[in-house]
Write a protein that holds these residues in place. Structure first.
Motif, mmCIF file in Angstrom:
data_model
loop_
_atom_site.group_PDB
_atom_site.id
_atom_site.type_symbol
_atom_site.label_atom_id
_atom_site.label_comp_id
_atom_site.label_asym_id
_atom_site.label_seq_id
_atom_site.Cartn_x
_atom_site.Cartn_y
_atom_site.Cartn_z
ATOM 1 N N PHE A 6 5.321 -18.957 -6.673
ATOM 2 C CA PHE A 6 5.065 -17.756 -5.876
ATOM 3 C C PHE A 6 5.337 -16.516 -6.716
ATOM 4 N N ASP A 7 4.401 -15.579 -6.729
ATOM 5 C CA ASP A 7 4.506 -14.346 -7.503
ATOM 6 C C ASP A 7 5.084 -13.243 -6.611
ATOM 7 N N LEU A 8 6.400 -13.149 -6.558
ATOM 8 C CA LEU A 8 7.064 -12.176 -5.699
ATOM 9 C C LEU A 8 6.710 -10.745 -6.093
ATOM 10 N N ALA A 9 6.687 -10.456 -7.382
ATOM 11 C CA ALA A 9 6.364 -9.101 -7.841
ATOM 12 C C ALA A 9 4.948 -8.718 -7.424
ATOM 13 N N GLY A 10 4.006 -9.642 -7.562
ATOM 14 C CA GLY A 10 2.628 -9.367 -7.144
ATOM 15 C C GLY A 10 2.515 -9.187 -5.649
ATOM 16 N N LYS A 14 1.414 -5.669 -3.603
ATOM 17 C CA LYS A 14 0.271 -5.662 -2.691
ATOM 18 C C LYS A 14 0.661 -5.386 -1.233
ATOM 19 N N TYR A 15 1.847 -5.831 -0.817
ATOM 20 C CA TYR A 15 2.187 -5.833 0.606
ATOM 21 C C TYR A 15 3.418 -5.025 1.007
ATOM 22 N N VAL A 16 4.020 -4.282 0.090
ATOM 23 C CA VAL A 16 5.191 -3.482 0.438
ATOM 24 C C VAL A 16 4.896 -2.015 0.156
ATOM 25 N N ALA A 17 5.155 -1.181 1.147
ATOM 26 C CA ALA A 17 4.996 0.273 1.002
ATOM 27 C C ALA A 17 6.359 0.910 1.233
ATOM 28 N N ARG A 18 6.846 1.612 0.251
ATOM 29 C CA ARG A 18 8.186 2.199 0.331
ATOM 30 C C ARG A 18 8.100 3.713 0.572
ATOM 31 N N LEU A 19 9.041 4.209 1.359
ATOM 32 C CA LEU A 19 9.097 5.634 1.666
ATOM 33 C C LEU A 19 9.145 6.468 0.392
ATOM 34 N N ASN A 58 -2.422 4.425 -2.573
ATOM 35 C CA ASN A 58 -1.013 4.084 -2.453
ATOM 36 C C ASN A 58 -0.675 3.454 -1.102
ATOM 37 N N VAL A 59 -1.635 2.787 -0.472
ATOM 38 C CA VAL A 59 -1.385 2.148 0.817
ATOM 39 C C VAL A 59 -1.595 0.646 0.708
#
Length: 178
Positions: A6-10, A14-19, A58-59
Motif C-alpha cells: 500500500f502506497d500511503l504517501a500516494g 490524492k485523498y487528504v486535504a489539509r487546512l 489543490n483539491v
C-alpha cells in the motif's frame, strides 16, 4: 490478494486535504459582490470544484459530491439561487446564519435561523440563500451532491441572473479545459 505494498504517501497526496495547504478564495464569488457588496463571502475548497467550476488543482478530486467551507462576514449574505440538479447542504461550524428558502414560482421567502452545528439540506428546485444577521463572521461547511453541479440560477429578472447568463459560456470553457 494484491502483492503490492500500500502506497500511503500516494494515498495521502490524492485523498487528504489539509487546512495549511488551503487559502480563502474571496474572488470566486466576486462577480456577485460586484452586483451587491453585501454578497461578499469566501470559499475554501476541499473536494471538487463546486458549482463555480473554478480550476483548483489543490483539491481532492470529486467522485460523487463537492465539499468546501465558506466564510460569511457579519452583515453579508449569499443571494437566493436555485440548483436544478442537486441538493445543497449548509452546516454551521461557527456563528449563526439565517437560511432563506423560496419555492420556485412563489414570492414568499421563508427564514430559518441556524446556529452552530445546525444543518439544512436544500433539495433541487428550491431557491436557497443565506444571511448573517450577527456581528461576527459565520463559518459553514457547504456540500453539493454532484461532481459538477449545473450553474445555479437566480430569480428571474435579477441582476445576478442576467450576469449568470453572460458567464455561462466562461464556466463551460473552464470545465472543458480540465
Amino acid at each position: 490478494m494484491s502483492t503490492e505494498k500500500f502506497d500511503l504517501a500516494g494515498f495521502e497526496k490524492k485523498y487528504v486535504a489539509r487546512l495549511k495547504d488551503r487559502t480563502l478564495d474571496w474572488n470566486v464569488l466576486k462577480f456577485q459582490e460586484e452586483v451587491d457588496p453585501s454578497y461578499k463571502r469566501a470559499q475554501m475548497r476541499y473536494i471538487g470544484r463546486g458549482a463555480t467550476a473554478n480550476n483548483d488543482a489543490n483539491v481532492i478530486q470529486a467522485e460523487h459530491f463537492t465539499l468546501s467551507t465558506m466564510v460569511l462576514p457579519a452583515g453579508c449574505q449569499g443571494p437566493l439561487h436555485l440548483h436544478d440538479d442537486v441538493e445543497e447542504v449548509f452546516f454551521v461550524i461557527k456563528g449563526s446564519i439565517t437560511a432563506l428558502i423560496q419555492e420556485e414560482g412563489s414570492d414568499e421567502v421563508h427564514e430559518i435561523v441556524l446556529n452552530e452545528r445546525d444543518c439544512i439540506s436544500s433539495p433541487p428546485g428550491v431557491y436557497r440563500g443565506l444571511r448573517n444577521d450577527s456581528d461576527e463572521e459565520a463559518l459553514m461547511l457547504v456540500m453539493l451532491g454532484a461532481v459538477k453541479p449545473n450553474l445555479p440560477t437566480y430569480p428571474k429578472g435579477s441582476a445576478l441572473e442576467e450576469l449568470r447568463i453572460k458567464r455561462a459560456k466562461e464556466r463551460e470553457a473552464i470545465i472543458n479545459a480540465k
